[in-house]
Design an enzyme around this catalytic site. Structure first.
Site, PDB file in Angstrom:
ATOM      1  N   TYR A 124      42.090  31.628 107.238  1.00  0.00           N
ATOM      2  CA  TYR A 124      42.124  33.065 106.990  1.00  0.00           C
ATOM      3  C   TYR A 124      43.305  33.559 106.160  1.00  0.00           C
ATOM      4  O   TYR A 124      43.289  34.704 105.705  1.00  0.00           O
ATOM      5  CB  TYR A 124      42.032  33.812 108.318  1.00  0.00           C
ATOM      6  CG  TYR A 124      40.676  33.599 108.964  1.00  0.00           C
ATOM      7  CD1 TYR A 124      39.566  34.279 108.486  1.00  0.00           C
ATOM      8  CD2 TYR A 124      40.510  32.676 109.990  1.00  0.00           C
ATOM      9  CE1 TYR A 124      38.316  34.067 109.043  1.00  0.00           C
ATOM     10  CE2 TYR A 124      39.260  32.456 110.550  1.00  0.00           C
ATOM     11  CZ  TYR A 124      38.160  33.152 110.068  1.00  0.00           C
ATOM     12  OH  TYR A 124      36.921  32.932 110.610  1.00  0.00           O
ATOM     13  N   PHE A 405      39.073  38.636 121.237  1.00  0.00           N
ATOM     14  CA  PHE A 405      37.783  39.143 120.769  1.00  0.00           C
ATOM     15  C   PHE A 405      37.226  38.202 119.705  1.00  0.00           C
ATOM     16  O   PHE A 405      37.909  37.328 119.223  1.00  0.00           O
ATOM     17  CB  PHE A 405      37.910  40.565 120.219  1.00  0.00           C
ATOM     18  CG  PHE A 405      39.000  40.759 119.191  1.00  0.00           C
ATOM     19  CD1 PHE A 405      38.744  40.515 117.849  1.00  0.00           C
ATOM     20  CD2 PHE A 405      40.265  41.174 119.574  1.00  0.00           C
ATOM     21  CE1 PHE A 405      39.753  40.700 116.904  1.00  0.00           C
ATOM     22  CE2 PHE A 405      41.258  41.376 118.627  1.00  0.00           C
ATOM     23  CZ  PHE A 405      41.010  41.131 117.301  1.00  0.00           C
TER      24      PHE A 405
END
Length: 405
Positions: A124, A405
Site C-alpha cells: 500500500y 476493520f
C-alpha cells in the site's frame, strides 16, 4: 486494452463480492445463516469491483467514519475494510486499477483522509498509504497480581451474547479518549467485526464490562484457548483478549485485575494494544508483562493534503515548509508552510521534501522526522529542520486506533 472492467458494485453483487474477498484471504465464505448476520455490514455503497464477463475478480471496499487528529478535532475518513483479487487474476494490474478508482472516488466524495489495515506491508505504500499508528502484542504470565495501591475500584460483570450486542456499541461511543488515531465505529461495523466473533466457536468469546462510580466505563472481549495436552494434562489455558477499551485509568486497571484473575489460565495474550500500554507498571512484578512484538496498525492516506494539515494542531516551533509529492493525486503536490499558527500553501523555498505516504506517517505524531530522513523518506533537511519538524508534529500520547476493520 484490459479484459476487465472496474466499476461500483450493485446490491445484487454484495454476496458474490464478499465471498470473493473471503476466498482471496484464504477463508471459507459464510453459510447463508451467518451471511444474514453480517449482510447489513456489506452494502454496495463505497465498494469498487473488478469484473470479467460479469463475474467479480476483485473488490476494494470502504465505509465512512471519522478519525481523531492531534488537537482533538475529527476528520471524515474512508475506512478501507476489504481489498482482494481472485488468485487467478493477480499480477495483472487489477489491484492498481481498483485502488486508483477508489482514491479518485474518495477525492470526489470529499474525504480528506482514508485508512486501512494492511495484510501485506509491501502493497500500500505505492498508493500513498503510510504507517501512522503502531500496536503492541503483549503477554502477561500468571500469577500477576497488581501492585498494592493501584486504583481499581468498581466491579466487573460478564455479559451474555445478546447483552453484549445490545450494550457495547453505546458504551464505546461514550468513551471518547481524544487519542490521535481513534475512529468512530459506525453501526455497520459491529455485526461483521464484533458480533461475528461472539457467535463463532460455539459462543466461546465473552465480554466483560467494568462499572465505576459514574456507570459502565470499560469493556474487554476475550476467549480462552486450552493448552493442555496428553503429556501435560494440567497445563493452564491461554486467555486471549481481542478488544479492550477503558474510559479512564481506574477502569483499565479494573479490567486487567479481572482478566488476570480468571481461574485455570496460565497466560494472558493481547494483540493490538497501544505501544505505551501501562500494564507492566500495574503489576507487582513488572517482568510478568512482556511486549513480544510491535507491528504496524493504521495505514493512513491523505486525500486532501491542505484540508488534513489544517485540521490538526501543532507544537511551538518555527514554521517548516514541506514540499509534498503525490503520484496518484497530483492536486496534492505543492509546498505547505506548517507552523504553530496553522498551515498555508506557499511559494517559498522548501525546508524538506517528502512523499505523501511519509507525510501520513508524520501526521498523527507516531514517527519522528530523524529516522524518516535516515531511511531516505525525508530529503533536503538539516538537523535543525528535523528538530523543528518533530516539535511541530509531536503528540503528548502515542497515536493508536484500537479498531480493526
Amino acid at each position: 486494452m484490459s479484459d476487465y472492467a472496474v466499476r461500483p458494485i450493485t446490491e445484487a453483487e454484495c454476496r458474490p463480492t464478499f465471498d470473493l474477498l473471503v476466498r482471496s484471504l484464504h477463508g471459507n465464505p459464510p453459510p447463508d445463516e451467518r451471511w444474514e448476520r453480517v449482510r447489513e455490514s456489506w452494502t454496495a455503497e463505497g465498494r469498487t469491483g473488478a469484473f470479467h464477463d460479469g463475474e467479480p475478480i476483485g473488490i476494494a471496499s470502504s465505509f465512512p467514519t471519522t478519525l481523531t487528529v492531534p488537537g482533538g478535532a475529527t476528520l471524515e475518513m474512508a475506512a478501507v475494510d476489504g481489498v482482494g483479487v481472485r488468485a487467478d487474476w493477480t499480477r495483472r494490474g487489477v489491484l492498481t486499477a481498483m485502488m486508483d478508482a477508489q482514491l479518485h472516488d474518495f477525492a470526489k466524495r470529499g474525504f480528506p483522509v482514508a485508512a486501512l489495515h494492511a495484510s501485506e506491508a509491501l502493497i500500500y505504500g505505492r498508493f500513498g498509504y503510510g504507517v501512522a499508528t503502531r500496536m503492541a502484542t503483549m503477554q502477561v504470565k500468571k500469577p500477576a497480581p497488581l501492585r498494592e495501591g493501584v486504583a481499581a475500584s468498581g466491579r466487573v460483570r460478564l455479559l451474555s451474547t445478546d447483552e453484549a450486542i445490545e450494550t457495547i456499541p453505546a458504551l464505546y461511543r461514550r468513551m471518547d479518549s481524544g487519542r490521535p488515531g481513534a475512529i468512530v465505529r459506525p453501526d455497520l461495523w459491529w455485526p461483521i467485526a464484533f458480533n461475528w466473533h461472539l457467535y463463532a466457536d460455539g459462543g466461546n468469546h465473552r465480554v466483560a464490562v467494568h462499572t465505576g462510580p459514574d456507570g459502565d466505563d470499560g469493556f474487554a472481549k476475550f476467549h480462552v484457548v486450552p493448552q493442555n495436552t496428553y503429556l501435560d494434562p494440567e497445563r493452564g489455558a491461554a486467555l486471549e483478549i481481542h478488544d479492550l477499551h477503558a474510559a479512564n485509568p481506574e477502569a483499565l486497571a479494573g479490567l486487567w485485575r479481572f482478566l488476570l484473575s480468571v481461574d485455570l489460565v496460565e497466560v494472558v495474550n493481547v494483540r493490538g494494544r497501544p505501544v505505551d500500554d501501562p500494564v507492566g507498571l500495574l503489576l507487582a512484578d513488572p517482568r510478568r508483562a512482556q511486549t513480544i512484538g510491535v507491528d504496524d496498525e493504521l495505514w493512513l492516506r491523505l486525500i486532501d493534503v491542505p484540508a488534513a494539515l489544517a485540521a490538526r494542531t501543532y507544537g511551538a516551533a518555527e514554521p517548516v515548509v514541506l514540499e509534498v509529492q503525490d503520484r496518484m493525486l497530483p492536486g496534492n503536490r505543492g509546498r505547505y508552510r506548517v507552523g504553530s499558527d496553522g498551515v498555508e500553501c506557499t511559494g517559498a523555498d522548501a525546508d524538506l521534501q517528502l512523499d505523501v505516504d511519509t507525510l501520513a506517517m508524520l501526521y498523527l505524531g507516531g514517527w519522528e522526522a530523524g529516522p524518516l530522513a535516515l531511511s531516505g523518506r525525508i530529503t533536503g533537511a538539516n538537523a535543525e529542520t528535523l528538530a523543528r519538524t518533530d516539535a511541530l508534529f509531536r503528540t503528548r500520547t502515542q497515536p493508536w486506533t484500537g479498531t480493526h476493520f
